[in-house]
Design a protein around this motif. Structure first.
Motif, PDB file in Angstrom:
ATOM      1  N   ARG A   1      39.969  34.726  49.913  1.00 27.50           N
ATOM      2  CA  ARG A   1      40.832  35.284  49.059  1.00 27.50           C
ATOM      3  C   ARG A   1      40.215  35.768  47.321  1.00 27.50           C
ATOM      4  NH1 ARG A   1      45.403  30.481  48.896  1.00 27.50           N
ATOM      5  NH2 ARG A   1      45.823  29.992  51.354  1.00 27.50           N
ATOM      6  N   SER A   2      38.841  34.939  46.875  1.00 23.99           N
ATOM      7  CA  SER A   2      38.403  35.808  46.196  1.00 23.99           C
ATOM      8  C   SER A   2      36.560  35.805  46.254  1.00 23.99           C
ATOM      9  CB  SER A   2      38.196  34.837  44.927  1.00 23.99           C
ATOM     10  OG  SER A   2      37.813  33.964  44.848  1.00 23.99           O
ATOM     11  N   CYS A   3      36.033  36.824  45.179  1.00 25.98           N
ATOM     12  CA  CYS A   3      34.479  36.822  45.914  1.00 25.98           C
ATOM     13  C   CYS A   3      33.861  35.231  45.183  1.00 25.98           C
ATOM     14  CB  CYS A   3      34.320  38.238  45.072  1.00 25.98           C
ATOM     15  SG  CYS A   3      32.919  38.776  45.128  1.00 25.98           S
TER      16      CYS A   3
ATOM     17  N   ALA B   1      34.897  42.126  45.368  1.00 30.07           N
ATOM     18  CA  ALA B   1      36.372  42.146  44.617  1.00 30.07           C
ATOM     19  C   ALA B   1      37.081  43.671  44.751  1.00 30.07           C
ATOM     20  CB  ALA B   1      36.434  41.074  43.289  1.00 30.07           C
TER      21      ALA B   1
ATOM     22  N   GLY C   1      41.507  40.647  48.665  1.00 37.94           N
ATOM     23  CA  GLY C   1      40.323  39.979  48.271  1.00 37.94           C
ATOM     24  C   GLY C   1      38.913  39.872  48.169  1.00 37.94           C
TER      25      GLY C   1
ATOM     26  N   ASP D   1      35.026  39.812  40.467  1.00 35.40           N
ATOM     27  CA  ASP D   1      36.709  39.041  40.376  1.00 35.40           C
ATOM     28  C   ASP D   1      37.191  39.426  38.828  1.00 35.40           C
ATOM     29  OD1 ASP D   1      36.720  37.861  43.030  1.00 35.40           O
ATOM     30  OD2 ASP D   1      36.274  36.361  42.150  1.00 35.40           O
TER      31      ASP D   1
END
Length: 303
Positions: A254-256, A178, A211, A155
């Motif tokens: 939404r994120s790693c 990411a 994401g 990220d």
């Protein structure tokens, strides 16, 4: 008019005991992106590798507050947030449990052992306290950021590289990926399967537009200890490997970090993981040890 899809520029290299992959939508940005990614991963290794006695995390004192670098502070906060979000199924205090299972060195150096396993539950993530950029690690607690640490690095690196070069970026560390910036036409095409090293030959191709995406699998980092096969995913409640329900779980989020935490927690949770992921509205693909494949929350249609 027919538009030709231009493949993103790509570089791959070993890092953090796994494979690092960088893709950018502008080939001219690749050298700077690679330099930034290599620098970031070297800093990550120095900050929170459990296999380096000189790493920052391994030199933390126990039982008293100690200042930590912004990098380690961010990684610790990410790990503690993941623990809270998964009801402790992803817990950074499993370090000693991993050592007891034989994961006390880089995976490539693990050897066969007949030593018996005496599992003990993890001390508990809530015992680690943070105040701004100070951390208190209790006596007897060995931290391991293996579950969220690579995801956090992915990220961070993707966001930083995008900020510097301004084009679309994808960073994958051992299959935990990411993205940042505009995706290529049609999205980032990603092969999903048990092993990130067989990219392009996985069980399914998906398109990721934003994401993160993460896969947790018990099929790759496997060794024998105490007369049985064990692996790197630990159930903090027992200090042992979880029940054999899911062999691989892939989650989009939404994120790693969020994707990795959910995927790992699903493997640990076992029965009921599908309903749990569905309740969180996280697109996911679960593959059982018996070969069954379960898709939840719109997996395959997410962007």
């Amino acid at each position: 008019m027919t538009r030709t899809r231009v493949a993103p520029a790509r570089v791959t290299f070993p890092a953090l005991g796994t494979t690092a992959v960088l893709l950018v939508t502008d080939e001219a940005a690749l050298p700077e992106g690679e330099r930034m990614l290599r620098d970031e991963l070297a800093a990550v290794d120095a900050a929170y590798s459990r296999f380096r006695p000189d790493s920052e995390i391994m030199r933390l004192p126990h039982g008293r507050a100690a200042p930590v670098s912004p990098l380690l502070a961010g990684a610790l906060r990410a790990a503690l947030r993941a623990a809270a979000a998964t009801d402790g199924l992803v817990d950074p205090t499993v370090g000693q449990a991993l050592v007891d299972l034989g994961y006390d060195r880089d995976y490539s150096e693990i050897t066969l052992s007949s030593d018996p396993i005496v599992p003990k539950p993890a001390p508990g993530w809530w015992r680690v306290r943070m105040d701004r950029d100070n951390v208190i690690v209790p006596h007897g607690v060995l931290l391991d950021l293996g579950s969220t640490g690579k995801a956090y690095a992915a990220d961070r690196a993707a966001a930083a590289i995008f900020g510097a070069v301004g084009c679309g970026v994808l960073v994958s560390l051992g299959g935990d990926l990411a993205t940042a910036g505009p995706a290529p036409d049609g999205g980032w095409l990603v092969s999903v399967g048990d092993d990130h090293r067989t990219a392009g030959t996985g069980d399914q191709m998906v398109s990721v537009r934003s994401g993160g995406l993460a896969t947790s699998s018990v099929t790759q980092r496997v060794w024998r200890r105490g007369g049985r096969a064990v692996h790197h995913i630990v159930d903090p409640r027992t200090g042992d490997v979880p029940a054999a329900v899911w062999r691989t779980v892939t989650v989009a989020a939404r994120s790693c970090v969020d994707a990795n935490a959910a995927a790992t927690a699903a493997v640990v949770r076992g029965d009921g993981a599908e309903a749990w992921l569905r309740g969180l509205a996280l697109p996911a693909r679960l593959v059982g040890h018996d070969g069954r494949v379960v898709a939840v929350a719109g997996w395959g249609t997410h962007g």
